[in-house]
Scaffold this motif. Structure first.
Motif, PDB file in Angstrom:
ATOM      1  N   VAL A  44       0.850  -1.190   0.000  1.00 50.57           N
ATOM      2  CA  VAL A  44       0.000   0.000   0.000  1.00 50.57           C
ATOM      3  C   VAL A  44       0.893   1.250   0.000  1.00 50.57           C
ATOM      4  CG1 VAL A  44      -1.790   1.273   1.244  1.00 50.57           C
ATOM      5  CG2 VAL A  44      -1.814  -1.228   1.262  1.00 50.57           C
ATOM      6  N   MET A  45       1.869   1.244   0.914  1.00 51.73           N
ATOM      7  CA  MET A  45       2.739   2.412   1.042  1.00 51.73           C
ATOM      8  C   MET A  45       3.634   2.574  -0.191  1.00 51.73           C
ATOM      9  SD  MET A  45       3.152   4.962   2.864  1.00 51.73           S
ATOM     10  CE  MET A  45       2.216   4.686   4.335  1.00 51.73           C
ATOM     11  N   ALA A  67     -13.400   0.537  -5.965  1.00 49.79           N
ATOM     12  CA  ALA A  67     -13.328   1.873  -6.591  1.00 49.79           C
ATOM     13  C   ALA A  67     -11.949   2.102  -7.201  1.00 49.79           C
ATOM     14  CB  ALA A  67     -13.647   2.944  -5.554  1.00 49.79           C
ATOM     15  N   ILE A  68     -10.909   1.682  -6.488  1.00 48.73           N
ATOM     16  CA  ILE A  68      -9.535   1.854  -7.010  1.00 48.73           C
ATOM     17  C   ILE A  68      -9.352   1.001  -8.268  1.00 48.73           C
ATOM     18  CG2 ILE A  68      -7.076   1.447  -6.516  1.00 48.73           C
ATOM     19  CD1 ILE A  68      -7.701   2.101  -3.565  1.00 48.73           C
ATOM     20  N   GLU A  69      -9.864  -0.229  -8.211  1.00 48.10           N
ATOM     21  CA  GLU A  69      -9.757  -1.122  -9.377  1.00 48.10           C
ATOM     22  C   GLU A  69     -10.400  -0.479 -10.599  1.00 48.10           C
ATOM     23  OE1 GLU A  69      -9.649  -5.662  -7.583  1.00 48.10           O
ATOM     24  OE2 GLU A  69     -11.558  -4.590  -7.620  1.00 48.10           O
ATOM     25  N   SER A  70     -11.571   0.088 -10.376  1.00 45.96           N
ATOM     26  CA  SER A  70     -12.311   0.690 -11.486  1.00 45.96           C
ATOM     27  C   SER A  70     -11.577   1.918 -12.047  1.00 45.96           C
ATOM     28  CB  SER A  70     -13.712   1.012 -10.971  1.00 45.96           C
ATOM     29  OG  SER A  70     -14.270   2.025 -11.694  1.00 45.96           O
ATOM     30  N   LEU A  71     -11.030   2.753 -11.150  1.00 48.63           N
ATOM     31  CA  LEU A  71     -10.284   3.939 -11.599  1.00 48.63           C
ATOM     32  C   LEU A  71      -9.015   3.541 -12.346  1.00 48.63           C
ATOM     33  CD1 LEU A  71     -10.712   6.174  -8.415  1.00 48.63           C
ATOM     34  CD2 LEU A  71     -11.586   6.714 -10.689  1.00 48.63           C
ATOM     35  N   SER A 104      -3.293  -1.544 -10.869  1.00 50.69           N
ATOM     36  CA  SER A 104      -4.045  -2.774 -11.103  1.00 50.69           C
ATOM     37  C   SER A 104      -3.232  -4.006 -10.708  1.00 50.69           C
ATOM     38  CB  SER A 104      -4.404  -2.823 -12.590  1.00 50.69           C
ATOM     39  OG  SER A 104      -5.282  -3.853 -12.802  1.00 50.69           O
ATOM     40  N   SER A 105      -1.948  -4.003 -11.049  1.00 49.58           N
ATOM     41  CA  SER A 105      -1.143  -5.193 -10.744  1.00 49.58           C
ATOM     42  C   SER A 105      -0.901  -5.327  -9.243  1.00 49.58           C
ATOM     43  CB  SER A 105       0.181  -5.160 -11.511  1.00 49.58           C
ATOM     44  OG  SER A 105       0.973  -4.107 -11.030  1.00 49.58           O
ATOM     45  N   HIS A 129      -1.447  -8.441  -4.364  1.00 46.87           N
ATOM     46  CA  HIS A 129      -1.499  -8.418  -2.887  1.00 46.87           C
ATOM     47  C   HIS A 129      -2.924  -8.177  -2.381  1.00 46.87           C
ATOM     48  CE1 HIS A 129       2.884  -8.131  -2.906  1.00 46.87           C
ATOM     49  NE2 HIS A 129       2.758  -7.209  -3.834  1.00 46.87           N
ATOM     50  N   PRO A 130      -3.891  -8.981  -2.826  1.00 45.15           N
ATOM     51  CA  PRO A 130      -5.265  -8.700  -2.389  1.00 45.15           C
ATOM     52  C   PRO A 130      -5.442  -8.815  -0.874  1.00 45.15           C
ATOM     53  CG  PRO A 130      -5.134 -10.850  -3.465  1.00 45.15           C
ATOM     54  CD  PRO A 130      -3.808 -10.190  -3.648  1.00 45.15           C
TER      55      PRO A 130
END
Lengths: 70, 720
Positions: B8-9, B55-59, B80-81, B86-87
């Motif tokens: 994330v970071m 929402a992030i996936e869609s953007l 996206s990757s 790292h779901p």
């Protein structure tokens, strides 16, 4: 009893004991405090409770631990 | 600064770099990237909802599909990757508010929370207690521990050993604060159960109504499971009910907290021994789909001494304490010896005194310094009149006509054996003597009584005679069968059993849901980041851990009344204010380094930041040297160190502790605050060319520029 409550320790090696689990490998090198030594039977073979800095509290075999000088 | 390891970071840093580099030329792509960055920051700060990741996936997909340049498409692909690789990490941040790497500083637990085997969010509830919000504090505790009142009285408090305040003076009295809040919330009728999820039609059988089994039952019930607890004894509580005497833990405390489980719908079946009164097959036939064994370690070790089995006055401590807890208040003898040096020995001795025994002696084969019992418990026992006989090795129980008359002992001396760091007791030859007693209580440890589990032939056991489990999931060698507590660890602590209960409940839930089990134990979860309690540095330093008031000694010798009387409201609120809020300050030491090495001021005396070699801490010393420049606050990545102008002062504080407060100087021209005098002096020394300031006038940067500039840009006519 080799360890006392409140003593600072280092996890200095992996243990061959069956109580050592794979996820504990990352504890080697960590420092911590003895929080619950073998409190009833003075058994050097028992697992003792240790709080490791940033790694939480776990029961570890005593042969993986050594005391840190104050 | 170290490179972050958290996906994330890492993504936040990359996105930030991409946006600030200006490589996203297309305004729409830049806006989308900024939106993704904002959502990512929510995730890193623990304020994201379940809608954030989709929402992030869609953007990201929008960037890939509609990006006008390679940089836009690459940014979309990057996001996206990382999401697809790292779901679990992203989900963990959103659902559990956890960042195991420690990079997302808002989601990193404090040392006390990390040390708690149940992972309770200690800084949050301690601060809530400091704010007078006891019921809210209990809500926070019960996220991880359904027995705050019990633990407030009997926990071995590993948290206090890791408490950073202990590096300054003494640890915050976390345990007693918990007891205070629980009692207060209960008495005010504000101790409530959280809302449980709808029933999921799965049934779980828990064998053993000890703290571990009941904790698991609590969390399973909250998740909508139908839970039945099968208990061999006529009461709930296990070792906390029959192993811990009432003067340490009143029965009402256990009963009230057990009642909270009953309110949730947990079914208790008493006087029912698994393997004798009920079998696994019977339970399976009733529809139980998972089993949790929390049977404890109730079988005492034998002394293996001659005469031990010949007299009814030799009763092991576990049985003795159980009988007393269940109502047998007869003294075991006038003169009693307890053999052992642990907490159980101390409990048995103090119980004997309360039953009216004239002389109670604890015989321990090592020295006082080697005694494993809690120091406080030993002190209290001695105050009450328990005698301690160290370096005493029992040899034989002797008696006549079926009655114990003496314990034959040998004196010992401690000798360091070759190749060992520990001192071992070695008998002194010819030192035999008889200790005149009429009852003997061995208290040398317990083990798991696995007779009741004989029908589970596939259940694996360790060489320590405990149930073999995967400590991350508490799963045994049999599918659908889990175990926890003393049955797994050997005799351990209440809080470990409770922590195991929550872990087991999670694993049973995963078992029913078909989700893979954890490979490592869960990391504690932070539940909030509450505002800190503000106070001057002098208050923070002078507040001392309060002494616990104890029951009068005469009552302690004669009654089972609770010995520790608890904190007063004032003591509890003040004690909570001693917390350093290590959930906010990560003790990276950057503030100290910047002040000392970059600014050359060295105003921060914060020696507690080092775990291994803490040196002196004095928050009050900051004021002597600090110029309130704000470099420390500027470089603090956790918002722990903050500087602000308020009420005509510049105030510097760390987690609410006001380190420095200096009067502000205002611009003579425009009236804007330009900093405290000390700061201006510092600037004057560093920047000699600041003529207006040097000449004794206080003007802000803007007015100084106006005064020294050769012309006023606003008055210069615009070129035609």
């Amino acid at each position: 009893m080799a360890f006392h409550r409140g003593q600072k320790i280092e996890v200095y090696k992996k243990s061959e004991d069956e109580g050592w689990e794979n996820y504990m490998d990352e504890f080697v090198g960590c420092h911590g405090v003895i929080t619950d030594p073998d409190s009833t039977i003075n058994d050097p073979d028992s697992l003792i409770e240790v709080s490791l800095e940033d790694k939480g509290t776990h029961r570890l075999p005593q042969d993986s631990l050594r005391l840190l000088a104050d | 600064m170290l490179e972050p390891k958290c996906p994330v970071m890492i993504t936040i840093n990359k996105l930030d770099k991409t946006i600030s580099s200006g490589s996203l030329k297309d305004p729409k792509s830049r806006r989308i990237a900024e939106e993704i960055l904002s959502l990512m920051r929510d995730i890193a700060w623990g304020s994201a909802s379940s809608e954030h990741i989709p929402a992030i996936e869609s953007l990201a997909q929008e960037l890939i599909d509609e990006g006008s340049a390679d940089a836009c498409i690459d940014t979309g692909k990057l996001v996206s990757s990382v999401l697809s690789e790292h779901p679990e990490c992203f989900l963990n941040h959103v659902e559990s508010h956890n960042c195991p790497t420690g990079d997302c500083v808002y989601l990193v637990p404090a040392p006390c929370q990390m040390a708690c085997p149940a992972g309770i969010d200690i800084p949050t509830y301690v601060t809530l207690i400091g704010q007078g919000k006891d019921a809210e504090a209990i809500e926070v505790i019960r996220e991880d521990n359904p027995f705050p009142w019990v633990c407030g009285l009997v926990c071995t408090r590993p948290c206090e050993f890791m408490c950073v305040r202990g590096r300054i003076d003494t640890p915050v009295s976390i345990k007693f604060l918990k007891a205070f809040a629980a009692e207060r919330a209960m008495s005010e009728g504000r101790y409530k159960n959280p809302k449980k999820q709808p029933a999921n039609n799965h049934k779980v059988a828990v064998i053993g109504a000890g703290p571990g089994g009941m904790s698991a039952a609590y969390y399973l019930a909250l998740k909508g499971y139908s839970v039945r607890i099968i208990e061999a004894l006529p009461v709930a509580g296990g070792m906390i009910m029959v192993g811990i005497p009432r003067y340490r833990l009143p029965r009402e405390v256990i009963d009230r907290e057990v009642a909270m489980l009953e309110e949730l719908g947990v079914e208790f079946v008493y006087n029912t021994r698994f393997g004798k009164d009920i079998s696994m097959d019977q339970l399976k036939a009733e529809g139980f789909g998972a089993f949790l064994f929390a049977i404890g370690a109730h079988k005492s070790y034998k002394l293996r001494l001659p005469g031990e089995s010949d007299f009814p006055q030799v009763v092991d401590a576990v049985k003795f304490l159980k009988n007393v807890a269940l109502g047998d208040r007869h003294m075991p003898g006038k003169r009693v010896v307890i053999i052992g040096g642990g907490n159980v020995a101390i409990d048995a001795a103090r119980t004997c005194l309360r039953l009216g025994c004239d002389e109670v002696t604890i015989a321990y084969r090592r020295a006082r310094s080697e005694m494993p019992a809690d120091e406080e418990e030993v002190e209290q026992a001695e105050e009450e009149g328990v005698k301690l006989s160290f370096l005493t090795i029992p040899m034989e129980v002797t008696g006549k006509d079926g009655r114990v008359q003496a314990l034959k002992c040998l004196r010992a001396e401690l000798v360091k054996r070759e190749g060992s760091t520990r001192m071992s007791p070695v008998p002194v030859m010819g030192s035999e003597y008889f200790m005149d007693v009429d009852a003997v209580i061995p208290a040398i440890g317990q083990q798991v009584d696995h007779q009741c589990l004989s029908e589970l032939s596939d259940l694996k056991w360790t060489r320590r005679n405990t149930i073999e489990v995967n400590m991350a999931s508490m799963a045994t060698s049999i599918d659908g069968v889990f175990a926890l507590g003393d049955a797994v660890t050997g005799p351990a602590t209440v809080i470990e059993a409770i922590g195991g209960g929550k872990k087991a409940a999670d694993s049973i839930d995963r078992y029913f849901s078909g989700i893979p089990q954890r490979k490592t134990p869960p990391v504690p979860v932070r539940h909030a980041r509450v505002d800190w309690l503000e106070m001057p540095a002098s208050t923070k330093m002078v507040l001392k851990r309060p002494e616990m008031d104890l029951l009068a000694i005469d009552r302690r010798r004669t009654m089972f009344q609770q010995v520790e009387l608890g904190y007063s409201e004032n003591q509890a609120r003040e004690e909570a204010r001693r917390c350093l809020r290590c959930d906010i300050c990560r003790r990276c030491g950057e503030c100290v380094r910047v002040c000392r090495d970059e600014m050359k001021i060295d105003a921060l005396q914060l020696g507690y930041m080092n775990f291994d070699h803490p040196v002196k801490t004095d928050f009050r010393q900051t004021e002597e040297k600090c110029i309130a420049c704000g470099a420390c606050a500027e470089n603090c990545t956790n918002d722990a160190m903050q500087i602000m102008d308020r009420d005509k002062e510049r105030v510097l504080m760390i987690c609410g502790t006001i380190l420095n407060r200096q009067k502000l100087v205002y611009c003579e021209e425009c009236g804007a605050a330009i900093g405290p005098a000390k700061y201006l002096d510092f600037i004057k020394k560093r920047f000699q060319e600041a003529k207006q300031i040097k000449s004794g006038h206080a003007v802000c940067e803007s007015c100084a520029r106006k005064k020294t500039a050769p012309f006023d840009v606003e008055k210069v006519p615009l070129p035609l």
